[in-house]
Design a protein around this motif. Structure first.
Motif, PDB file in Angstrom:
ATOM      1  N   GLY A 155     -38.628  11.841  -5.911  1.00 54.32           N
ATOM      2  CA  GLY A 155     -38.859  12.691  -4.746  1.00 54.32           C
ATOM      3  C   GLY A 155     -39.657  12.011  -3.655  1.00 54.32           C
ATOM      4  N   SER A 156     -39.401  10.722  -3.434  1.00 54.63           N
ATOM      5  CA  SER A 156     -40.111   9.921  -2.426  1.00 54.63           C
ATOM      6  C   SER A 156     -41.611   9.875  -2.673  1.00 54.63           C
ATOM      7  CB  SER A 156     -39.834  10.453  -1.011  1.00 54.63           C
ATOM      8  OG  SER A 156     -38.464  10.401  -0.731  1.00 54.63           O
ATOM      9  N   GLY A 157     -41.996   9.872  -3.933  1.00 58.06           N
ATOM     10  CA  GLY A 157     -43.411   9.785  -4.286  1.00 58.06           C
ATOM     11  C   GLY A 157     -43.593   9.436  -5.745  1.00 58.06           C
ATOM     12  N   THR A 158     -44.794   9.602  -6.235  1.00 59.72           N
ATOM     13  CA  THR A 158     -45.141   9.255  -7.609  1.00 59.72           C
ATOM     14  C   THR A 158     -45.691  10.478  -8.330  1.00 59.72           C
ATOM     15  OG1 THR A 158     -45.708   7.024  -6.882  1.00 59.72           O
ATOM     16  CG2 THR A 158     -46.568   7.695  -9.005  1.00 59.72           C
ATOM     17  N   LEU A 159     -45.394  10.572  -9.614  1.00 60.18           N
ATOM     18  CA  LEU A 159     -45.923  11.663 -10.430  1.00 60.18           C
ATOM     19  C   LEU A 159     -47.453  11.665 -10.400  1.00 60.18           C
ATOM     20  CD1 LEU A 159     -43.844  11.283 -13.736  1.00 60.18           C
ATOM     21  CD2 LEU A 159     -43.479  12.957 -11.914  1.00 60.18           C
ATOM     22  N   ALA A 160     -48.026  12.838 -10.534  1.00 62.46           N
ATOM     23  CA  ALA A 160     -49.482  12.938 -10.692  1.00 62.46           C
ATOM     24  C   ALA A 160     -49.857  12.322 -12.036  1.00 62.46           C
ATOM     25  CB  ALA A 160     -49.917  14.404 -10.646  1.00 62.46           C
ATOM     26  N   LYS A 161     -51.060  11.834 -12.142  1.00 62.67           N
ATOM     27  CA  LYS A 161     -51.528  11.204 -13.379  1.00 62.67           C
ATOM     28  C   LYS A 161     -51.350  12.137 -14.588  1.00 62.67           C
ATOM     29  CE  LYS A 161     -55.351   8.487 -15.176  1.00 62.67           C
ATOM     30  NZ  LYS A 161     -54.785   7.167 -15.272  1.00 62.67           N
ATOM     31  N   SER A 162     -51.510  13.431 -14.377  1.00 61.87           N
ATOM     32  CA  SER A 162     -51.386  14.390 -15.479  1.00 61.87           C
ATOM     33  C   SER A 162     -49.966  14.466 -16.037  1.00 61.87           C
ATOM     34  CB  SER A 162     -51.844  15.781 -15.033  1.00 61.87           C
ATOM     35  OG  SER A 162     -51.043  16.241 -13.960  1.00 61.87           O
ATOM     36  N   TYR A 163     -48.975  14.013 -15.281  1.00 59.21           N
ATOM     37  CA  TYR A 163     -47.582  14.025 -15.734  1.00 59.21           C
ATOM     38  C   TYR A 163     -47.120  12.659 -16.258  1.00 59.21           C
ATOM     39  CZ  TYR A 163     -46.735  18.552 -13.477  1.00 59.21           C
ATOM     40  OH  TYR A 163     -46.759  19.870 -13.122  1.00 59.21           O
ATOM     41  N   MET A 164     -47.898  11.627 -16.044  1.00 60.15           N
ATOM     42  CA  MET A 164     -47.487  10.269 -16.394  1.00 60.15           C
ATOM     43  C   MET A 164     -47.148  10.142 -17.876  1.00 60.15           C
ATOM     44  SD  MET A 164     -47.531   8.093 -13.861  1.00 60.15           S
ATOM     45  CE  MET A 164     -48.115   7.976 -12.191  1.00 60.15           C
ATOM     46  N   LEU A 165     -46.111   9.359 -18.142  1.00 57.20           N
ATOM     47  CA  LEU A 165     -45.684   9.101 -19.516  1.00 57.20           C
ATOM     48  C   LEU A 165     -46.330   7.827 -20.056  1.00 57.20           C
ATOM     49  CD1 LEU A 165     -41.907   9.924 -19.044  1.00 57.20           C
ATOM     50  CD2 LEU A 165     -43.694  11.408 -19.967  1.00 57.20           C
ATOM     51  N   PHE A 166     -46.679   6.940 -19.156  1.00 58.94           N
ATOM     52  CA  PHE A 166     -47.332   5.689 -19.547  1.00 58.94           C
ATOM     53  C   PHE A 166     -48.055   5.117 -18.339  1.00 58.94           C
ATOM     54  CE2 PHE A 166     -42.930   4.730 -18.417  1.00 58.94           C
ATOM     55  CZ  PHE A 166     -43.111   3.844 -17.369  1.00 58.94           C
ATOM     56  N   GLU A 167     -48.945   4.179 -18.625  1.00 57.20           N
ATOM     57  CA  GLU A 167     -49.631   3.430 -17.578  1.00 57.20           C
ATOM     58  C   GLU A 167     -49.239   1.976 -17.725  1.00 57.20           C
ATOM     59  OE1 GLU A 167     -53.848   4.160 -17.326  1.00 57.20           O
ATOM     60  OE2 GLU A 167     -53.545   6.260 -17.863  1.00 57.20           O
ATOM     61  N   ASP A 168     -48.817   1.385 -16.637  1.00 61.21           N
ATOM     62  CA  ASP A 168     -48.401  -0.015 -16.640  1.00 61.21           C
ATOM     63  C   ASP A 168     -49.619  -0.912 -16.468  1.00 61.21           C
ATOM     64  OD1 ASP A 168     -46.930  -2.372 -16.510  1.00 61.21           O
ATOM     65  OD2 ASP A 168     -46.384  -2.099 -14.400  1.00 61.21           O
ATOM     66  N   GLN A 169     -49.768  -1.845 -17.368  1.00 62.82           N
ATOM     67  CA  GLN A 169     -50.835  -2.845 -17.279  1.00 62.82           C
ATOM     68  C   GLN A 169     -50.170  -4.194 -17.045  1.00 62.82           C
ATOM     69  OE1 GLN A 169     -53.758  -2.554 -20.439  1.00 62.82           O
ATOM     70  NE2 GLN A 169     -53.248  -0.395 -20.698  1.00 62.82           N
ATOM     71  N   ARG A 170     -49.613  -4.323 -15.859  1.00 59.02           N
ATOM     72  CA  ARG A 170     -48.790  -5.473 -15.503  1.00 59.02           C
ATOM     73  C   ARG A 170     -49.493  -6.804 -15.774  1.00 59.02           C
ATOM     74  NH1 ARG A 170     -45.014  -5.509 -10.227  1.00 59.02           N
ATOM     75  NH2 ARG A 170     -43.818  -7.331 -10.788  1.00 59.02           N
ATOM     76  N   LYS A 171     -50.761  -6.861 -15.456  1.00 59.91           N
ATOM     77  CA  LYS A 171     -51.540  -8.093 -15.653  1.00 59.91           C
ATOM     78  C   LYS A 171     -51.501  -8.538 -17.114  1.00 59.91           C
ATOM     79  CE  LYS A 171     -56.229  -9.864 -15.112  1.00 59.91           C
ATOM     80  NZ  LYS A 171     -57.597  -9.527 -14.713  1.00 59.91           N
ATOM     81  N   HIS A 172     -51.473  -7.578 -18.034  1.00 56.64           N
ATOM     82  CA  HIS A 172     -51.471  -7.866 -19.464  1.00 56.64           C
ATOM     83  C   HIS A 172     -50.075  -7.758 -20.090  1.00 56.64           C
ATOM     84  CE1 HIS A 172     -55.807  -7.956 -19.332  1.00 56.64           C
ATOM     85  NE2 HIS A 172     -55.798  -6.779 -18.733  1.00 56.64           N
TER      86      HIS A 172
END
Length: 173
Positions: free
Chosen positions: A127-144
């Motif tokens: 929807g031209s945006g990002t889910l709120a943190k409360s809806y997130m399924l995962f967190e990307d730790q790209r650096k790791h």
């Protein structure tokens, strides 16, 4: 808590009317870009996880994700509307090959260079945006080069019925 940046009203209304994780998956499947072949493959690859640990290294997800990506790309090439890139060229070569283990190994090696460039960050955009943190399924730790699955995703991985429902709906797209 990070607020949603979803701009399309109908998407936000659909997501907020049912705060279940099942509905979050539905929102991503229904309203995410259909041209984003990776979203279908990533959904299936995530559902294949056992949920024994919340951390998942990119390399541990690659085989399952790549197999699903190739399968979806083969059956739905019209859903990949972006221009050709090194990964799609490699997939096309693999699909035109005899598909031996050597052919797969060549594809897997080529894919490992950039298969996860923006996949995790883009998956939870809708929807031209990002889910709120409360809806997130995962967190990307790209650096790791890993993701941390949230309790929302882990709860689905522990529920075979929910996994089957999500898988069926995702496959139908």
């Amino acid at each position: 808590m990070t607020e949603s940046t979803i701009k399309k009203r109908e998407v936000k209304v659909f997501l907020d009317k049912d705060i279940s994780t099942l509905n979050t998956f539905r929102t991503l499947t229904l309203f995410g870009k259909n041209a984003a072949t990776y979203k279908f493959a990533l959904c299936h690859a995530l559902l294949k996880q056992n949920g024994q640990t919340s951390e998942l290294r990119y390399e541990d997800l690659q085989e399952s994700f790549l197999r699903e990506l190739v399968k979806h790309y083969k059956n739905n090439p019209h859903q990949f509307s972006r221009r050709e890139n090194s990964l799609t060229r490699e997939i096309d070569l693999y699909l035109a090959s005899e598909r031996t283990s050597s052919d797969w190994s060549r594809l897997s090696t080529a894919a490992s260079k950039n298969i996860f460039n923006d996949v995790f960050r883009a998956y939870q955009n809708v929807g031209s945006g990002t889910l709120a943190k409360s809806y997130m399924l995962f967190e990307d730790q790209r650096k790791h080069k890993k993701i941390t699955m949230t309790d929302r995703l882990l709860s689905v991985l522990e529920n075979n019925q929910a996994k089957q429902i999500i898988s069926n709906e995702n496959q139908a797209r």
